[in-house]
Motif scaffolding. Sequence first.
Motif, mmCIF file in Angstrom:
data_model
loop_
_atom_site.group_PDB
_atom_site.id
_atom_site.type_symbol
_atom_site.label_atom_id
_atom_site.label_comp_id
_atom_site.label_asym_id
_atom_site.label_seq_id
_atom_site.Cartn_x
_atom_site.Cartn_y
_atom_site.Cartn_z
ATOM 1 N N ALA A 7 0.863 -1.101 0.154
ATOM 2 C CA ALA A 7 0.029 0.188 -0.220
ATOM 3 C C ALA A 7 0.395 1.617 -0.024
ATOM 4 C CB ALA A 7 -1.072 -0.091 1.063
ATOM 5 N N HIS A 8 1.929 1.239 0.158
ATOM 6 C CA HIS A 8 2.471 2.181 1.044
ATOM 7 C C HIS A 8 3.328 2.889 -0.470
ATOM 8 C CE1 HIS A 8 4.856 5.519 3.029
ATOM 9 N NE2 HIS A 8 6.192 4.633 2.651
ATOM 10 N N ILE A 9 3.874 1.623 -0.879
ATOM 11 C CA ILE A 9 4.646 2.031 -2.608
ATOM 12 C C ILE A 9 4.095 1.853 -3.663
ATOM 13 C CG2 ILE A 9 5.784 0.333 -4.538
ATOM 14 C CD1 ILE A 9 7.315 -1.390 -2.210
ATOM 15 N N THR A 10 2.724 1.667 -3.526
ATOM 16 C CA THR A 10 1.560 2.567 -4.160
ATOM 17 C C THR A 10 1.458 3.635 -4.479
ATOM 18 O OG1 THR A 10 0.071 -0.221 -4.156
ATOM 19 C CG2 THR A 10 -1.098 1.340 -4.975
ATOM 20 N N VAL A 13 3.933 5.775 -5.488
ATOM 21 C CA VAL A 13 4.044 5.572 -6.817
ATOM 22 C C VAL A 13 3.188 6.269 -8.125
ATOM 23 C CG1 VAL A 13 3.926 4.321 -9.415
ATOM 24 C CG2 VAL A 13 5.133 3.321 -6.727
ATOM 25 N N ILE A 14 2.026 6.554 -7.424
ATOM 26 C CA ILE A 14 0.738 7.125 -7.766
ATOM 27 C C ILE A 14 1.284 8.648 -7.706
ATOM 28 C CG2 ILE A 14 -1.549 7.686 -7.368
ATOM 29 C CD1 ILE A 14 -2.377 4.841 -7.169
ATOM 30 N N ILE A 17 3.734 9.786 -10.152
ATOM 31 C CA ILE A 17 3.016 9.923 -11.220
ATOM 32 C C ILE A 17 2.494 11.159 -11.746
ATOM 33 C CG2 ILE A 17 1.472 9.242 -13.103
ATOM 34 C CD1 ILE A 17 2.372 5.998 -12.123
ATOM 35 N N LEU A 18 1.486 11.306 -10.678
ATOM 36 C CA LEU A 18 0.261 12.737 -10.676
ATOM 37 C C LEU A 18 2.022 13.447 -10.051
ATOM 38 C CD1 LEU A 18 -2.060 11.802 -8.010
ATOM 39 C CD2 LEU A 18 -2.464 12.297 -10.294
ATOM 40 N N PHE A 19 2.437 14.381 -9.555
ATOM 41 C CA PHE A 19 3.973 14.918 -9.606
ATOM 42 C C PHE A 19 4.027 15.176 -10.981
ATOM 43 C CE2 PHE A 19 7.829 16.480 -8.659
ATOM 44 C CZ PHE A 19 7.468 17.931 -7.892
ATOM 45 N N ILE A 20 4.291 14.557 -11.712
ATOM 46 C CA ILE A 20 4.449 14.591 -13.040
ATOM 47 C C ILE A 20 3.511 15.190 -13.898
ATOM 48 C CG2 ILE A 20 5.611 13.437 -14.928
ATOM 49 C CD1 ILE A 20 7.542 11.228 -12.804
#
Length: 123
Positions: A7-10, A13-14, A17-20
């Motif tokens: 859950a932490h890694i997910t 990662v999300i 991605i949203l930052f980019i």
Amino acid sequence: MLHNTDAHITTWVITLILFIVALFLHNSKNEKGFKIVHMVIRLFYILIIITGGLLFFNNQSLNPALYGVKMLVGLLVIAVMEMLLIRLKKGKGTGLFWVLFIILLLAVFYLGLRLPLGWHPFA
């Protein structure tokens, strides 16, 4: 309660991605889209802190100092990400924050891999 890092890694990662996506929206002058994505990123900051806190409190007995340092560095990464987005929105300089972001992000990944629950590719 939380004994694996899925859950932490997910959430991380999300969030990255949203930052980019937010960076691309800002560069394309889409202020409404940037604002929406920025608010969603803030929600994911909370999820990262919750999942990281659960990992910390459930697993700190394995290596308390390293878990504490990783938690601190992780919070600093979140703070620098937020400062980057705010300074971009206001049109202020971001050079120092980009350097801090890269250094802190690499540090938090390294610390995460060093922890007992981390991925050990060379062990």
